[in-house]
Write a protein that holds these residues in place. Sequence first.
Motif, mmCIF file in Angstrom:
data_model
loop_
_atom_site.group_PDB
_atom_site.id
_atom_site.type_symbol
_atom_site.label_atom_id
_atom_site.label_comp_id
_atom_site.label_asym_id
_atom_site.label_seq_id
_atom_site.Cartn_x
_atom_site.Cartn_y
_atom_site.Cartn_z
ATOM 1 N N LEU A 1 11.258 8.693 14.772
ATOM 2 C CA LEU A 1 10.313 9.724 15.189
ATOM 3 C C LEU A 1 10.453 10.966 14.315
ATOM 4 O O LEU A 1 9.460 11.511 13.819
ATOM 5 C CB LEU A 1 10.539 10.060 16.663
ATOM 6 C CG LEU A 1 9.534 10.983 17.320
ATOM 7 C CD1 LEU A 1 8.115 10.449 17.203
ATOM 8 C CD2 LEU A 1 9.911 11.164 18.783
ATOM 9 N N ARG A 2 11.668 11.413 14.102
ATOM 10 C CA ARG A 2 11.899 12.596 13.263
ATOM 11 C C ARG A 2 11.432 12.368 11.831
ATOM 12 O O ARG A 2 10.786 13.234 11.241
ATOM 13 C CB ARG A 2 13.374 12.994 13.278
ATOM 14 C CG ARG A 2 13.832 13.569 14.608
ATOM 15 C CD ARG A 2 15.251 14.109 14.540
ATOM 16 N NE ARG A 2 15.367 15.213 13.608
ATOM 17 C CZ ARG A 2 15.034 16.483 13.881
ATOM 18 N NH1 ARG A 2 14.554 16.798 15.065
ATOM 19 N NH2 ARG A 2 15.171 17.429 12.970
ATOM 20 N N VAL A 3 11.742 11.221 11.255
ATOM 21 C CA VAL A 3 11.341 10.932 9.870
ATOM 22 C C VAL A 3 9.820 10.828 9.768
ATOM 23 O O VAL A 3 9.208 11.356 8.842
ATOM 24 C CB VAL A 3 12.032 9.659 9.352
ATOM 25 C CG1 VAL A 3 11.446 9.205 8.014
ATOM 26 C CG2 VAL A 3 13.531 9.888 9.208
ATOM 27 N N GLY A 4 9.200 10.147 10.735
ATOM 28 C CA GLY A 4 7.752 10.030 10.723
ATOM 29 C C GLY A 4 7.048 11.373 10.819
ATOM 30 O O GLY A 4 6.042 11.607 10.143
ATOM 31 N N LEU A 5 7.569 12.266 11.634
ATOM 32 C CA LEU A 5 6.976 13.594 11.754
ATOM 33 C C LEU A 5 7.239 14.435 10.506
ATOM 34 O O LEU A 5 6.363 15.165 10.040
ATOM 35 C CB LEU A 5 7.512 14.313 12.993
ATOM 36 C CG LEU A 5 7.086 13.713 14.331
ATOM 37 C CD1 LEU A 5 7.847 14.367 15.473
ATOM 38 C CD2 LEU A 5 5.581 13.830 14.533
ATOM 39 N N ARG A 6 8.422 14.322 9.969
ATOM 40 C CA ARG A 6 8.791 15.112 8.781
ATOM 41 C C ARG A 6 8.031 14.675 7.541
ATOM 42 O O ARG A 6 7.663 15.480 6.698
ATOM 43 C CB ARG A 6 10.302 14.991 8.559
ATOM 44 C CG ARG A 6 10.828 15.573 7.271
ATOM 45 C CD ARG A 6 10.689 17.085 7.211
ATOM 46 N NE ARG A 6 11.214 17.615 5.982
ATOM 47 C CZ ARG A 6 10.531 17.710 4.837
ATOM 48 N NH1 ARG A 6 9.290 17.298 4.767
ATOM 49 N NH2 ARG A 6 11.097 18.208 3.760
ATOM 50 N N PHE A 7 7.783 13.380 7.411
ATOM 51 C CA PHE A 7 7.117 12.845 6.225
ATOM 52 C C PHE A 7 5.779 12.208 6.578
ATOM 53 O O PHE A 7 5.451 11.118 6.125
ATOM 54 C CB PHE A 7 8.034 11.835 5.520
ATOM 55 C CG PHE A 7 9.302 12.462 5.019
ATOM 56 C CD1 PHE A 7 9.311 13.212 3.854
ATOM 57 C CD2 PHE A 7 10.483 12.324 5.728
ATOM 58 C CE1 PHE A 7 10.478 13.814 3.397
ATOM 59 C CE2 PHE A 7 11.660 12.916 5.285
ATOM 60 C CZ PHE A 7 11.656 13.665 4.120
ATOM 61 N N GLY A 8 4.993 12.907 7.382
ATOM 62 C CA GLY A 8 3.702 12.403 7.818
ATOM 63 C C GLY A 8 2.731 12.123 6.689
ATOM 64 O O GLY A 8 1.813 11.324 6.845
ATOM 65 N N ASP A 9 2.939 12.749 5.546
ATOM 66 C CA ASP A 9 2.083 12.482 4.396
ATOM 67 C C ASP A 9 2.363 11.112 3.781
ATOM 68 O O ASP A 9 1.553 10.582 3.035
ATOM 69 C CB ASP A 9 2.252 13.574 3.337
ATOM 70 C CG ASP A 9 3.669 13.696 2.824
ATOM 71 O OD1 ASP A 9 4.628 13.490 3.619
ATOM 72 O OD2 ASP A 9 3.840 14.005 1.631
ATOM 73 N N ARG A 10 3.505 10.514 4.129
ATOM 74 C CA ARG A 10 3.889 9.213 3.562
ATOM 75 C C ARG A 10 4.019 8.123 4.618
ATOM 76 O O ARG A 10 3.949 6.947 4.305
ATOM 77 C CB ARG A 10 5.218 9.373 2.830
ATOM 78 C CG ARG A 10 5.091 10.484 1.777
ATOM 79 C CD ARG A 10 6.177 10.514 0.817
ATOM 80 N NE ARG A 10 6.102 9.300 0.018
ATOM 81 C CZ ARG A 10 7.054 8.913 -0.798
ATOM 82 N NH1 ARG A 10 8.133 9.626 -0.917
ATOM 83 N NH2 ARG A 10 6.937 7.813 -1.493
ATOM 84 N N ILE A 11 4.269 8.539 5.870
ATOM 85 C CA ILE A 11 4.450 7.583 6.970
ATOM 86 C C ILE A 11 3.466 7.961 8.072
ATOM 87 O O ILE A 11 3.595 9.016 8.689
ATOM 88 C CB ILE A 11 5.893 7.627 7.508
ATOM 89 C CG1 ILE A 11 6.880 7.288 6.408
ATOM 90 C CG2 ILE A 11 6.052 6.696 8.706
ATOM 91 C CD1 ILE A 11 8.326 7.576 6.744
ATOM 92 N N GLY A 12 2.506 7.088 8.322
ATOM 93 C CA GLY A 12 1.472 7.411 9.284
ATOM 94 C C GLY A 12 1.655 6.812 10.658
ATOM 95 O O GLY A 12 0.902 7.117 11.583
ATOM 96 N N ASN A 13 2.670 5.940 10.818
ATOM 97 C CA ASN A 13 2.866 5.228 12.078
ATOM 98 C C ASN A 13 4.344 5.192 12.440
ATOM 99 O O ASN A 13 5.188 4.925 11.586
ATOM 100 C CB ASN A 13 2.371 3.785 11.949
ATOM 101 C CG ASN A 13 0.908 3.726 11.580
ATOM 102 O OD1 ASN A 13 0.058 3.941 12.415
ATOM 103 N ND2 ASN A 13 0.624 3.453 10.311
ATOM 104 N N SER B 1 0.822 -1.200 0.000
ATOM 105 C CA SER B 1 0.000 0.000 0.000
ATOM 106 C C SER B 1 0.862 1.259 0.000
ATOM 107 O O SER B 1 1.924 1.309 0.625
ATOM 108 C CB SER B 1 -0.887 -0.008 1.236
ATOM 109 O OG SER B 1 -1.566 1.214 1.375
ATOM 110 N N ALA B 2 0.367 2.270 -0.676
ATOM 111 C CA ALA B 2 1.031 3.575 -0.668
ATOM 112 C C ALA B 2 0.425 4.501 0.382
ATOM 113 O O ALA B 2 0.873 5.626 0.547
ATOM 114 C CB ALA B 2 0.937 4.221 -2.047
ATOM 115 N N ALA B 3 -0.581 4.016 1.099
ATOM 116 C CA ALA B 3 -1.245 4.844 2.111
ATOM 117 C C ALA B 3 -0.362 5.045 3.330
ATOM 118 O O ALA B 3 0.237 4.098 3.845
ATOM 119 C CB ALA B 3 -2.559 4.196 2.535
ATOM 120 N N ALA B 4 -0.300 6.271 3.805
ATOM 121 C CA ALA B 4 0.487 6.563 5.007
ATOM 122 C C ALA B 4 0.003 5.743 6.195
ATOM 123 O O ALA B 4 0.808 5.285 7.009
ATOM 124 C CB ALA B 4 0.421 8.053 5.327
ATOM 125 N N ALA B 5 -1.291 5.512 6.285
ATOM 126 C CA ALA B 5 -1.862 4.756 7.407
ATOM 127 C C ALA B 5 -1.390 3.305 7.435
ATOM 128 O O ALA B 5 -1.461 2.653 8.471
ATOM 129 C CB ALA B 5 -3.386 4.794 7.348
#
Length: 127
Positions: free
Chosen positions: A31-43, A12-16
Amino acid sequence: MLDAARARQPVSAAAADTVIVGQSLGGLTALRVGLRFGDRIGNVASQSASLWQDDLAGLPLDGSARIHLAHGVQEWVLAPDHERVAVRLREAGHEVLAPRYNGGHDYAWWRGAIGDAIVALLSPVDG
């Protein structure tokens, strides 16, 4: 990297549906990557993050990520920073799970708890 993996595998390409994981300095990085790329990484599954090194300055804290921010009860030096960051992230709109495990800064609990984190993050939200 995500695009390359998705080009090769039917994921899936969904961030969720996307989880980033790390321990110690890797936990901070996840944590930093997830916050920075929240449109691509949802967890984000962050274990024993080296939060004493970084206050997450310069990152977009507003968002809707699901974050599993865990540390060991014998990591007393990490506890205050984990608690402070969990509060900040909740206030910014993230769902934060902040369990504590019986352990120190080591693979003994990380190895078992990573499964707990992934299940919690990818499970449907109650409600």
